[in-house]
Scaffold this motif. Structure first.
Motif, PDB file in Angstrom:
ATOM      1  N   VAL A 179       0.838  -1.198   0.000  1.00  0.00           N
ATOM      2  CA  VAL A 179       0.000   0.000   0.000  1.00  0.00           C
ATOM      3  C   VAL A 179       0.874   1.250   0.000  1.00  0.00           C
ATOM      4  O   VAL A 179       1.742   1.414   0.861  1.00  0.00           O
ATOM      5  N   ALA A 180       0.637   2.134  -0.979  1.00  0.00           N
ATOM      6  CA  ALA A 180       1.379   3.401  -1.038  1.00  0.00           C
ATOM      7  C   ALA A 180       0.574   4.546  -0.433  1.00  0.00           C
ATOM      8  O   ALA A 180       1.090   5.313   0.382  1.00  0.00           O
ATOM      9  N   ARG A 181      -0.714   4.683  -0.841  1.00  0.00           N
ATOM     10  CA  ARG A 181      -1.541   5.783  -0.346  1.00  0.00           C
ATOM     11  C   ARG A 181      -2.996   5.351  -0.222  1.00  0.00           C
ATOM     12  O   ARG A 181      -3.479   4.532  -1.010  1.00  0.00           O
ATOM     13  N   LEU A 182      -3.681   5.931   0.758  1.00  0.00           N
ATOM     14  CA  LEU A 182      -5.146   5.847   0.834  1.00  0.00           C
ATOM     15  C   LEU A 182      -5.687   7.169   0.292  1.00  0.00           C
ATOM     16  O   LEU A 182      -5.145   8.231   0.589  1.00  0.00           O
ATOM     17  N   VAL A 183      -6.750   7.103  -0.490  1.00  0.00           N
ATOM     18  CA  VAL A 183      -7.355   8.312  -1.047  1.00  0.00           C
ATOM     19  C   VAL A 183      -8.827   8.349  -0.652  1.00  0.00           C
ATOM     20  O   VAL A 183      -9.635   7.553  -1.132  1.00  0.00           O
ATOM     21  N   LEU A 184      -9.170   9.253   0.265  1.00  0.00           N
ATOM     22  CA  LEU A 184     -10.558   9.445   0.692  1.00  0.00           C
ATOM     23  C   LEU A 184     -11.240  10.418  -0.265  1.00  0.00           C
ATOM     24  O   LEU A 184     -10.682  11.468  -0.589  1.00  0.00           O
ATOM     25  N   THR A 185     -12.429  10.074  -0.728  1.00  0.00           N
ATOM     26  CA  THR A 185     -13.172  11.005  -1.576  1.00  0.00           C
ATOM     27  C   THR A 185     -14.171  11.796  -0.736  1.00  0.00           C
ATOM     28  O   THR A 185     -14.715  11.287   0.238  1.00  0.00           O
ATOM     29  N   ALA A 186     -14.385  13.047  -1.132  1.00  0.00           N
ATOM     30  CA  ALA A 186     -15.341  13.937  -0.456  1.00  0.00           C
ATOM     31  C   ALA A 186     -16.281  14.524  -1.501  1.00  0.00           C
ATOM     32  O   ALA A 186     -15.829  14.928  -2.577  1.00  0.00           O
ATOM     33  N   SER A 187     -17.559  14.567  -1.194  1.00  0.00           N
ATOM     34  CA  SER A 187     -18.511  15.159  -2.148  1.00  0.00           C
ATOM     35  C   SER A 187     -18.249  16.656  -2.309  1.00  0.00           C
ATOM     36  O   SER A 187     -18.566  17.253  -3.326  1.00  0.00           O
ATOM     37  N   LEU A 233     -10.443  11.211   8.067  1.00  0.00           N
ATOM     38  CA  LEU A 233      -8.990  11.113   7.892  1.00  0.00           C
ATOM     39  C   LEU A 233      -8.367  10.461   9.126  1.00  0.00           C
ATOM     40  O   LEU A 233      -7.557   9.527   9.018  1.00  0.00           O
ATOM     41  N   ILE A 234      -8.760  10.940  10.309  1.00  0.00           N
ATOM     42  CA  ILE A 234      -8.252  10.367  11.561  1.00  0.00           C
ATOM     43  C   ILE A 234      -8.695   8.911  11.683  1.00  0.00           C
ATOM     44  O   ILE A 234      -7.904   8.030  12.062  1.00  0.00           O
ATOM     45  N   GLU A 235      -9.955   8.653  11.339  1.00  0.00           N
ATOM     46  CA  GLU A 235     -10.495   7.292  11.423  1.00  0.00           C
ATOM     47  C   GLU A 235      -9.723   6.343  10.501  1.00  0.00           C
ATOM     48  O   GLU A 235      -9.416   5.204  10.878  1.00  0.00           O
ATOM     49  N   ALA A 236      -9.397   6.793   9.288  1.00  0.00           N
ATOM     50  CA  ALA A 236      -8.664   5.946   8.334  1.00  0.00           C
ATOM     51  C   ALA A 236      -7.293   5.570   8.899  1.00  0.00           C
ATOM     52  O   ALA A 236      -6.849   4.420   8.795  1.00  0.00           O
ATOM     53  N   HIS A 237      -6.627   6.547   9.508  1.00  0.00           N
ATOM     54  CA  HIS A 237      -5.318   6.278  10.111  1.00  0.00           C
ATOM     55  C   HIS A 237      -5.444   5.231  11.220  1.00  0.00           C
ATOM     56  O   HIS A 237      -4.652   4.277  11.292  1.00  0.00           O
ATOM     57  N   LEU A 238      -6.457   5.395  12.093  1.00  0.00           N
ATOM     58  CA  LEU A 238      -6.617   4.483  13.225  1.00  0.00           C
ATOM     59  C   LEU A 238      -7.060   3.089  12.796  1.00  0.00           C
ATOM     60  O   LEU A 238      -6.636   2.085  13.364  1.00  0.00           O
ATOM     61  N   LEU A 239      -7.921   3.014  11.790  1.00  0.00           N
ATOM     62  CA  LEU A 239      -8.419   1.711  11.330  1.00  0.00           C
ATOM     63  C   LEU A 239      -7.364   0.910  10.583  1.00  0.00           C
ATOM     64  O   LEU A 239      -7.257  -0.309  10.753  1.00  0.00           O
ATOM     65  N   PHE A 240      -6.602   1.590   9.724  1.00  0.00           N
ATOM     66  CA  PHE A 240      -5.732   0.867   8.797  1.00  0.00           C
ATOM     67  C   PHE A 240      -4.240   1.042   9.081  1.00  0.00           C
ATOM     68  O   PHE A 240      -3.414   0.404   8.424  1.00  0.00           O
ATOM     69  N   VAL A 242      -2.192   3.431   8.471  1.00  0.00           N
ATOM     70  CA  VAL A 242      -1.421   4.119   7.433  1.00  0.00           C
ATOM     71  C   VAL A 242      -1.045   5.510   7.948  1.00  0.00           C
ATOM     72  O   VAL A 242      -1.900   6.212   8.499  1.00  0.00           O
ATOM     73  N   PRO A 243       0.215   5.933   7.783  1.00  0.00           N
ATOM     74  CA  PRO A 243       0.618   7.264   8.285  1.00  0.00           C
ATOM     75  C   PRO A 243      -0.219   8.386   7.666  1.00  0.00           C
ATOM     76  O   PRO A 243      -0.655   8.291   6.511  1.00  0.00           O
TER      77      PRO A 243
END
Length: 399
Positions: A179-187, A233-240, A242-243
């Motif tokens: 995994v290199a990056r997570l990309v969260l989409t926002a409406s 963003l914080i949730e993604a870091h804590l769940l997965f 990823v820095p």
């Protein structure tokens, strides 16, 4: 065929709760809801849900609502034409710790759809009891931080947010070290494309008019300020794990691509589906399996265009602020969330401007003493109490 998975549903009268019930009713051979919890503001709906589903236990946070709930059971049963004695009432748990008690009761999955950091104790209670937690209550993870991640065994926390559900699905496409990056989409919310100056006179009604999703008022306003994306963003870091430096946010107005993962070889895998919360709810309840009846897929025979654009962090500084809070660690994310809850309440009450919401969160983080890492729930609650009192004092000064 194996017996249906037993589900405890916390926050049953809210948007997530009602959609979870619809998913379970579509798939009765796979899911059975056996316990419900709600705040107590809509006992008629709660009673109707409980009788329709035949649950064992109902928890209500407002102790004074227990008697109202009992009367609502009788009214709902009478409306169904049931004579007295032809049905059994569920057990009623009442009081501020009722959801926490229910979360530890036997079940395969606990779906936490409570809004706000009051969901922290029920999340911890369910994890410690060994339940799989389908987490729609992102605030409990964000406020609890290491308390929650350390209480959870691998795979015990399953995300319900559409973005994190998408990431979990995309992450199946490669190994963790690929995994290199997570990309969260926002409406982009209802004010996408506006400058900071154009946000000065936003009304509550305008902020509640989300272009894509049908959500509760707090989440809808958080989507308008993009605080919601900051929390995610914080949730993604804590769940997965990823820095923060490797998690991006990109604006995608159509809300069709729910998030993406870029791998080390340059491949990006995206999860796409019509904007409908039933899909991530269903996936979380049945994880790692998929249910056969949930929602229609995308129609690829119809022409469509998808747009992606960088986030304007000048007009919408909430994500940058959340990244800062997350990197600071400790209780900083809890301060961010608590100050925002106070700010949103003040905005809805007409005591704070729309832009003042994120300004107040920033000021709270700036003024916060070093409170260290939380060692227990009480530490989180103390930090939140400080943030709320600080926010109210600043609002009172007329920020």
């Amino acid at each position: 065929m194996s017996s249906p998975r037993q589900v405890t549903l916390l926050g049953s009268t809210g948007s997530i709760g009602r959609q979870a019930i619809a998913v379970a009713e579509q798939n009765p051979d796979r899911l059975r809801i056996t316990g419900l919890a709600a705040g107590g503001g809509d006992v008629a709906r709660l009673a109707e849900q409980a009788l329709a589903l035949g649950v064992r236990t109902v928890a209500v946070a407002r102790a004074t609502a227990a008697q109202d709930l009992q009367l609502a059971f009788y009214a709902a049963a009478s409306k169904r034409g049931w004579a007295k004695g032809e049905y059994s009432l569920p057990e009623i748990l009442a009081g501020p710790r009722a959801a926490e008690e229910l979360a530890a009761r036997p079940a395969d999955v606990v779906l936490n759809g409570i809004t706000g950091s009051i969901g922290l104790r029920p999340t911890l209670s369910a994890l410690r009891a060994g339940r799989t937690v389908a987490l729609a209550n992102k605030e409990s993870l964000i406020a609890g931080g290491s308390l929650v991640t350390e209480a959870a065994a691998p795979g015990q926390l399953v995300p319900v947010d559409s973005e994190h559900s998408a990431l979990a699905q995309c992450l199946r496409g490669g190994a963790r070290d690929e995994v290199a990056r997570l990309v969260l989409t926002a409406s982009g919310g209802p004010f996408r494309g506006r400058t900071a100056e154009q946000l000065a006179d936003v009304t509550v009604e305008q902020a509640l008019a989300h272009p894509t999703w049908d959500m509760g008022p707090v989440v809808t306003i958080n989507s308008a300020t993009l605080v919601n994306k900051g929390l995610e963003l914080i949730e993604a870091h804590l769940l997965f794990g990823v820095p923060y430096a490797d998690i991006d946010v990109v604006v995608h107005p159509q809300s069709i691509v729910h998030s993406m993962v870029t791998f080390s070889d340059g491949a990006t895998i995206a999860q796409a589906s019509p904007p409908d919360m039933r899909l991530p709810i269903a996936l979380a309840l049945a994880w790692p399996d998929r249910l056969p009846v949930v929602q229609p897929a995308l129609d690829w025979s119809a022409a469509s265009s998808w747009e992606f654009a960088p986030l304007d962090e000048v007009a919408f500084p909430a994500v940058r602020l959340a990244r800062l809070a997350g990197e600071t660690g400790g209780v900083a994310p809890a301060l961010y969330n608590a100050a925002n809850e106070e700010a949103v309440a003040a905005f809805v009450a007409g005591r704070l401007s729309f832009r003042g919401i994120v300004d107040l969160v920033a000021r709270t983080l700036d003024d916060a003493p070093d409170l260290g890492a939380p060692g227990c729930v009480e530490d989180v609650l103390a930090a939140e109490k400080w943030a709320r009192e600080h926010a109210r004092a600043v609002i009172g000064q007329g920020i």
